[in-house]
Scaffold this active site. Structure first.
Site, PDB file in Angstrom:
ATOM      1  N   LYS A  71      35.126  19.846  93.724  1.00 12.56           N
ATOM      2  CA  LYS A  71      34.566  20.020  92.378  1.00 12.56           C
ATOM      3  C   LYS A  71      34.836  18.765  91.566  1.00 12.56           C
ATOM      4  CE  LYS A  71      36.394  22.748  89.221  1.00 12.56           C
ATOM      5  NZ  LYS A  71      36.807  23.976  88.497  1.00 12.56           N
ATOM      6  N   GLN A 143      35.866  31.064  77.749  1.00 15.74           N
ATOM      7  CA  GLN A 143      36.743  31.606  78.787  1.00 15.74           C
ATOM      8  C   GLN A 143      37.166  33.038  78.501  1.00 15.74           C
ATOM      9  OE1 GLN A 143      37.594  30.534  81.675  1.00 15.74           O
ATOM     10  NE2 GLN A 143      37.151  28.356  81.683  1.00 15.74           N
ATOM     11  N   ASP A 164      41.399  34.754  66.804  1.00 17.25           N
ATOM     12  CA  ASP A 164      40.916  33.374  66.836  1.00 17.25           C
ATOM     13  C   ASP A 164      40.825  32.880  65.397  1.00 17.25           C
ATOM     14  OD1 ASP A 164      39.044  31.605  69.103  1.00 17.25           O
ATOM     15  OD2 ASP A 164      38.919  31.056  66.985  1.00 17.25           O
ATOM     16  N   ASP A 225      45.899  22.963  80.539  1.00 15.64           N
ATOM     17  CA  ASP A 225      45.340  22.304  81.727  1.00 15.64           C
ATOM     18  C   ASP A 225      45.550  20.801  81.673  1.00 15.64           C
ATOM     19  OD1 ASP A 225      43.593  21.662  79.722  1.00 15.64           O
ATOM     20  OD2 ASP A 225      41.784  22.304  80.766  1.00 15.64           O
ATOM     21  N   SER A 296      48.585  29.630  84.841  1.00 16.56           N
ATOM     22  CA  SER A 296      47.429  29.290  85.664  1.00 16.56           C
ATOM     23  C   SER A 296      46.901  27.917  85.288  1.00 16.56           C
ATOM     24  CB  SER A 296      46.330  30.341  85.476  1.00 16.56           C
ATOM     25  OG  SER A 296      45.143  29.959  86.118  1.00 16.56           O
TER      26      SER A 296
END
Length: 331
Positions: A71, A143, A164, A225, A296
């Site tokens: 990817k 997401q 949010d 991330d 994750s």
């Protein structure tokens, strides 16, 4: 032979969540058993464009799961405002391991959303209370949608609390799912008090502390991330049972990267990797387990596993466009 081209709609249709969840769980297991190859994610930094490229190759060999791919994905935060393009875009090349022929080229953005939701679902299935019916979401971006859809595949979710800073994003989320779930706006603490909490924000200053979650809440920390990103307070991480997807990636760019780099959190504070739980080497939730956290970062083997089932489903349904990209004449 011809290569199958799948656009975002075709990936979305054929990356069916039950299939992708099963594929991602098998990918975690294959990685733990040593039946996969996954070189470290590589980065090309582009500070002049306030963005970067990331390449994620992998191979897994586990029975029916004989699959390889790479990817190519970017993160360009200025894209929406400056170029009317998504912040994150990706392209997946799915190949036949035996011949290296490119079986498919598919949109990697939709694939990433599906496999990311699936990873949270796998972790939730092993770490959340069995009778979890409420889900909290901190962050109502793209997401968050697959977080709800995937987690609802493994737990009977009825109530959803979404928090949010952007009221319009919250309202769009409520409009999308209000007929299917009891969805409402709420504070971070109200979201964190649910049976399951998924955090999907890009923040670098933690926004969820130990007082914001319930005694047995399972937290999917999905937002970190890159180095410096950090959604959960250090004292929450230190008091929880922390499960990671990969030690190298998580300590470099996952939820634990900041406290780990500062020496606040060490290996002794990490319970184990999700693959260990999937294959039964470590227990998931037990009667004595309190708060759990799944860190994750997203693994390349998740992408290739998801691409595998997407390709198989698309071939079965006759989806996509076949074209002759490679001259198959013997040379």
């Amino acid at each position: 032979m011809e290569t199958l081209l799948l656009d975002s709609d075709e990936v979305d249709e054929n990356a069916r969540l039950p299939d992708v969840i099963r594929a991602v769980e098998e990918a975690f297991a294959a990685y733990e058993r040593g039946d996969a190859q996954m070189p470290p994610k590589s980065y090309i930094d582009l500070p002049q464009y306030d963005g970067d490229f990331r390449s994620m190759p992998s191979y897994m060999d586990a029975g029916e799961w004989d699959a390889a791919g790479i990817k190519w994905v970017n993160v360009h935060p200025n894209n929406p405002a400056d170029h009317d393009l998504p912040t994150v875009m990706g392209t997946m090349v799915y190949s036949d391991p035996e011949t290296a022929f490119p079986l498919a080229i598919m949109d990697g953005t939709a694939l990433t959303m599906k496999r990311t939701g699936a990873a949270a679902a796998v972790a939730t299935d092993h770490l959340a209370v069995e009778d979890a019916t409420s889900l909290g979401l901190v962050g109502a971006g793209v997401q968050s949608y697959t977080q709800l859809e995937a987690i609802a595949e493994v737990r009977p979710i009825e109530e959803v609390v979404v928090s949010d800073v952007d009221d319009e994003r919250v309202q769009r989320f409520i409009d999308a799912y209000g007929d299917e779930f009891d969805v409402r706006d709420g504070s971070i603490s109200e979201a964190g008090g649910c049976d399951v909490l998924s955090t999907v924000t890009p923040v670098e200053d933690p926004i969820v502390g130990p007082d914001d979650v319930g005694e047995h809440t399972h937290v999917n920390a999905m937002g970190a991330d890159a180095e410096g990103k950090h959604e959960l307070a250090d004292d929450l991480l230190l008091s929880a049972t922390v499960v990671i997807d990969d030690h190298e990636q998580c300590t470099h760019s996952g939820e634990v990267n900041v406290p780990y780099g500062e020496g606040v959190l060490g290996d002794e504070d990490i319970y184990g990797e999700i693959g260990e739980i999937v294959v039964g080497e470590r227990d998931g939730r037990t009667a004595d387990t309190g708060v759990t956290v799944f860190d994750s970062t997203g693994l390349a083997i998740q992408d290739v596993a998801a691409a595998h089932v997407t390709y198989e489903n698309a071939r079965e349904d006759g989806a996509g466009y076949e074209f002759g990209m490679i001259d198959t004449g013997v040379q």
